[in-house]
Design a protein around this motif. Structure first.
Motif, PDB file in Angstrom:
ATOM      1  N   ARG A  38       0.829  -1.203   0.000  1.00  0.00           N
ATOM      2  CA  ARG A  38       0.000   0.000   0.000  1.00  0.00           C
ATOM      3  C   ARG A  38       0.863   1.252   0.000  1.00  0.00           C
ATOM      4  O   ARG A  38       0.558   2.249  -0.610  1.00  0.00           O
ATOM      5  CB  ARG A  38      -0.876  -0.040   1.252  1.00  0.00           C
ATOM      6  N   TYR A  39       1.957   1.210   0.717  1.00  0.00           N
ATOM      7  CA  TYR A  39       2.873   2.334   0.813  1.00  0.00           C
ATOM      8  C   TYR A  39       4.272   1.781   1.045  1.00  0.00           C
ATOM      9  O   TYR A  39       4.444   0.607   1.351  1.00  0.00           O
ATOM     10  CB  TYR A  39       2.479   3.292   1.945  1.00  0.00           C
ATOM     11  N   SER A  40       5.264   2.606   0.928  1.00  0.00           N
ATOM     12  CA  SER A  40       6.633   2.156   1.165  1.00  0.00           C
ATOM     13  C   SER A  40       6.796   1.825   2.637  1.00  0.00           C
ATOM     14  O   SER A  40       6.365   2.575   3.505  1.00  0.00           O
ATOM     15  CB  SER A  40       7.611   3.262   0.793  1.00  0.00           C
ATOM     16  N   THR A  41       7.433   0.707   2.917  1.00  0.00           N
ATOM     17  CA  THR A  41       7.573   0.253   4.293  1.00  0.00           C
ATOM     18  C   THR A  41       9.020   0.333   4.752  1.00  0.00           C
ATOM     19  O   THR A  41       9.949   0.411   3.950  1.00  0.00           O
ATOM     20  CB  THR A  41       7.066  -1.190   4.452  1.00  0.00           C
ATOM     21  N   CYS A  42       9.191   0.303   6.047  1.00  0.00           N
ATOM     22  CA  CYS A  42      10.501   0.355   6.697  1.00  0.00           C
ATOM     23  C   CYS A  42      11.353  -0.815   6.217  1.00  0.00           C
ATOM     24  O   CYS A  42      10.868  -1.926   6.048  1.00  0.00           O
ATOM     25  CB  CYS A  42      10.298   0.291   8.212  1.00  0.00           C
ATOM     26  N   THR A  43      12.643  -0.556   6.022  1.00  0.00           N
ATOM     27  CA  THR A  43      13.537  -1.608   5.546  1.00  0.00           C
ATOM     28  C   THR A  43      14.208  -2.369   6.680  1.00  0.00           C
ATOM     29  O   THR A  43      14.975  -3.294   6.438  1.00  0.00           O
ATOM     30  CB  THR A  43      14.640  -1.021   4.631  1.00  0.00           C
ATOM     31  N   PHE A  44      13.917  -2.006   7.939  1.00  0.00           N
ATOM     32  CA  PHE A  44      14.441  -2.740   9.080  1.00  0.00           C
ATOM     33  C   PHE A  44      13.819  -4.130   9.063  1.00  0.00           C
ATOM     34  O   PHE A  44      12.657  -4.287   8.688  1.00  0.00           O
ATOM     35  CB  PHE A  44      14.100  -2.006  10.382  1.00  0.00           C
ATOM     36  N   HIS A  48       6.925  -3.679   9.187  1.00  0.00           N
ATOM     37  CA  HIS A  48       6.009  -3.339   8.094  1.00  0.00           C
ATOM     38  C   HIS A  48       5.382  -1.965   8.282  1.00  0.00           C
ATOM     39  O   HIS A  48       4.353  -1.666   7.705  1.00  0.00           O
ATOM     40  CB  HIS A  48       4.902  -4.388   7.984  1.00  0.00           C
ATOM     41  N   LYS A  49       6.008  -1.131   9.105  1.00  0.00           N
ATOM     42  CA  LYS A  49       5.467   0.203   9.338  1.00  0.00           C
ATOM     43  C   LYS A  49       5.781   1.111   8.144  1.00  0.00           C
ATOM     44  O   LYS A  49       6.725   0.874   7.396  1.00  0.00           O
ATOM     45  CB  LYS A  49       6.061   0.812  10.600  1.00  0.00           C
ATOM     46  N   ARG A  50       5.001   2.188   8.018  1.00  0.00           N
ATOM     47  CA  ARG A  50       5.188   3.144   6.938  1.00  0.00           C
ATOM     48  C   ARG A  50       6.515   3.891   7.117  1.00  0.00           C
ATOM     49  O   ARG A  50       6.913   4.217   8.218  1.00  0.00           O
ATOM     50  CB  ARG A  50       4.041   4.151   6.954  1.00  0.00           C
ATOM     51  N   ARG A  51       7.172   4.156   5.998  1.00  0.00           N
ATOM     52  CA  ARG A  51       8.442   4.885   6.049  1.00  0.00           C
ATOM     53  C   ARG A  51       8.235   6.293   6.583  1.00  0.00           C
ATOM     54  O   ARG A  51       7.244   6.942   6.309  1.00  0.00           O
ATOM     55  CB  ARG A  51       9.066   4.973   4.667  1.00  0.00           C
ATOM     56  N   PHE A  52       9.213   6.761   7.317  1.00  0.00           N
ATOM     57  CA  PHE A  52       9.190   8.093   7.914  1.00  0.00           C
ATOM     58  C   PHE A  52      10.213   8.975   7.212  1.00  0.00           C
ATOM     59  O   PHE A  52       9.873   9.950   6.562  1.00  0.00           O
ATOM     60  CB  PHE A  52       9.491   7.981   9.411  1.00  0.00           C
ATOM     61  N   ARG A  53      11.470   8.633   7.345  1.00  0.00           N
ATOM     62  CA  ARG A  53      12.551   9.360   6.673  1.00  0.00           C
ATOM     63  C   ARG A  53      13.510   8.339   6.081  1.00  0.00           C
ATOM     64  O   ARG A  53      13.824   7.333   6.702  1.00  0.00           O
ATOM     65  CB  ARG A  53      13.317  10.236   7.652  1.00  0.00           C
ATOM     66  N   GLY A  54      13.991   8.638   4.897  1.00  0.00           N
ATOM     67  CA  GLY A  54      14.901   7.702   4.237  1.00  0.00           C
ATOM     68  C   GLY A  54      14.199   6.388   3.990  1.00  0.00           C
ATOM     69  O   GLY A  54      13.163   6.345   3.355  1.00  0.00           O
ATOM     70  N   SER A  55      14.724   5.329   4.543  1.00  0.00           N
ATOM     71  CA  SER A  55      14.122   4.011   4.335  1.00  0.00           C
ATOM     72  C   SER A  55      13.596   3.405   5.627  1.00  0.00           C
ATOM     73  O   SER A  55      13.281   2.217   5.667  1.00  0.00           O
ATOM     74  CB  SER A  55      15.155   3.079   3.709  1.00  0.00           C
ATOM     75  N   LEU A  56      13.511   4.211   6.707  1.00  0.00           N
ATOM     76  CA  LEU A  56      13.108   3.679   8.008  1.00  0.00           C
ATOM     77  C   LEU A  56      11.812   4.301   8.512  1.00  0.00           C
ATOM     78  O   LEU A  56      11.480   5.437   8.162  1.00  0.00           O
ATOM     79  CB  LEU A  56      14.210   3.946   9.046  1.00  0.00           C
ATOM     80  N   CYS A  57      11.112   3.563   9.391  1.00  0.00           N
ATOM     81  CA  CYS A  57       9.929   4.104  10.058  1.00  0.00           C
ATOM     82  C   CYS A  57      10.410   5.078  11.137  1.00  0.00           C
ATOM     83  O   CYS A  57      11.615   5.161  11.421  1.00  0.00           O
ATOM     84  CB  CYS A  57       9.097   2.987  10.678  1.00  0.00           C
TER      85      CYS A  57
END
Length: 85
Positions: A38-44, A48-57
């Motif tokens: 649905r949206y870009s997710t955290c790469t950690f 599966h949380k939505r990205r905040f900044r860069g590639s992380l939630c």
């Protein structure tokens, strides 16, 4: 109500309820667990949380940065009292 078609997920023939998915696959899509999220997710790992900044939630971004999460704990500590003379 007219038939909207069948689910676009592989090997699923259930009726569509939204975004081209059946009820089960639509729920998985909203949770970010389908191949096209649905949206870009955290790469950690396993997040599966939505990205905040860069590639992380936000949570993992703050932990990596070491900023806001640690500051309130330090600010909440009472200052040491000066000895009376």
């Amino acid at each position: 109500m007219a038939n909207k078609g069948t689910c676009k997920a592989k090997d699923c023939s259930k009726e569509v309820i939204g975004k081209g998915y059946c009820r089960k696959h639509y729920r998985l899509w909203k949770a970010g667990e389908m191949p096209k999220a649905r949206y870009s997710t955290c790469t950690f790992e396993a997040c599966h949380k939505r990205r905040f900044r860069g590639s992380l939630c936000e949570e993992h971004f703050q932990a990596k940065r070491g900023g806001a999460a640690a500051a309130p704990a330090e600010a909440g500590a009472a200052p040491a009292a000066a000895p009376a003379s």
